[in-house]
Design a protein around this motif. Sequence first.
Motif, short mmCIF file in Angstrom:
data_model
loop_
_atom_site.label_atom_id
_atom_site.label_comp_id
_atom_site.label_asym_id
_atom_site.label_seq_id
_atom_site.Cartn_x
_atom_site.Cartn_y
_atom_site.Cartn_z
N ALA A 213 39.67 44.06 46.66
CA ALA A 213 40.95 44.21 45.96
C ALA A 213 40.84 43.52 44.61
CB ALA A 213 42.07 43.61 46.79
N GLN A 214 40.89 44.30 43.54
CA GLN A 214 40.81 43.75 42.19
C GLN A 214 42.21 43.59 41.61
OE1 GLN A 214 38.95 46.17 39.09
NE2 GLN A 214 38.14 44.32 38.11
N ILE A 215 42.60 42.37 41.31
CA ILE A 215 43.94 42.09 40.80
C ILE A 215 43.85 41.73 39.32
CG2 ILE A 215 45.96 40.60 41.00
CD1 ILE A 215 45.40 40.34 43.95
N LEU A 216 44.57 42.47 38.49
CA LEU A 216 44.57 42.24 37.05
C LEU A 216 46.00 42.13 36.54
CD1 LEU A 216 41.80 44.79 35.94
CD2 LEU A 216 41.56 42.31 36.29
N SER B 66 36.37 42.57 56.38
CA SER B 66 36.17 41.53 55.37
C SER B 66 36.83 41.98 54.08
CB SER B 66 34.69 41.26 55.13
OG SER B 66 34.08 40.69 56.25
N VAL B 67 37.71 41.13 53.53
CA VAL B 67 38.45 41.47 52.32
C VAL B 67 38.12 40.44 51.24
CG1 VAL B 67 40.72 41.90 51.31
CG2 VAL B 67 40.32 42.36 53.74
N ILE B 68 37.70 40.92 50.07
CA ILE B 68 37.48 40.04 48.92
C ILE B 68 38.57 40.33 47.90
CG2 ILE B 68 35.90 39.33 47.09
CD1 ILE B 68 33.59 40.37 48.79
N ILE B 69 39.37 39.31 47.57
CA ILE B 69 40.46 39.44 46.61
C ILE B 69 40.09 38.66 45.36
CG2 ILE B 69 42.92 39.07 46.20
CD1 ILE B 69 43.34 39.09 49.23
#
Length: 294
Positions: free
Chosen positions: A208-211, A179-182
């Motif tokens: 995965a934290q995208i900034l 399970s991937v949370i983006i």
Amino acid sequence: MNGIAINEEFLQQVEALQTVVKNNVAGLFGGNHQSKTYGSSSEFADYRDYIAGDDITKIDWNAYARFEKLYLKLYLDERQLHTKIYIDASRSMGYGRGKKDIQALRFAATLAYLSISEMDKVSVFVIRENGLEEVISSMLGKESYVNEIGKLNQIEFYGDSRISEAILPSTVGFGDGLSVIISDFLTENDFENAVTYLVGKKRDVFCAQILSAEELNPKARGKLHFFDSENSDRFYRKNINREIIQAYKKALEYVQERIRNLCLSRGAEYLLIPADEPVTEVFFNKLVSMGVLK
């Protein structure tokens, strides 16, 4: 979303990445693939390149006669895993020149391709407000990937997202995959319970934290108005000076530590991904250093 995230050029890069990685995907973060074998079912699923040590009885000699290259025929396995990818589609994911939304979609597409290459099923969901919208359902095989993955380009980023409220009521399966949370995880809403819930279901969990570059290293100075991208009723008028920037960076460090420590305490994986970093670099450098890819 500005621009097309998933195009022919990007798909060629993803295919090249998989060619280099091949089967050295360390269980996609949980080790399941290290002990996985393909079933004896008669239902054909896909091909992959022959690797020294593979069962030669599964070589397709007709394909070799045509292409002078060894391919293995793969069949469906009853223990097939199911990768589920959740994309935060809130308005804040579209913030910044670094195109967080495009990075999120490309990261999802790359993970999906690696999972498909390992003969896993893949489903992709959008988190919108307190619900899930299924964009791709149980995709299997590279032909299906080519036909389905373009649907990610149709995802629009707006409104708010409440990660736990969306995921907790859903059916996720027990111990059957990744399970991937983006997300940017820049929210006051709860996401901790979603991670705890997925881990409790014995799934491999990856956050995965995208900034954006503006969020990681803000350059703004002077008297400015700031508006909450997910709530137009909230705005801030500030004189941005060095002290304000330092306070902001401390707050950002707190947000990053919050999700990192949560993942560490739950046995999940966490990765910070700058929006302007090529996704192939993310996989080659960061995931290799984490031990996710070998």
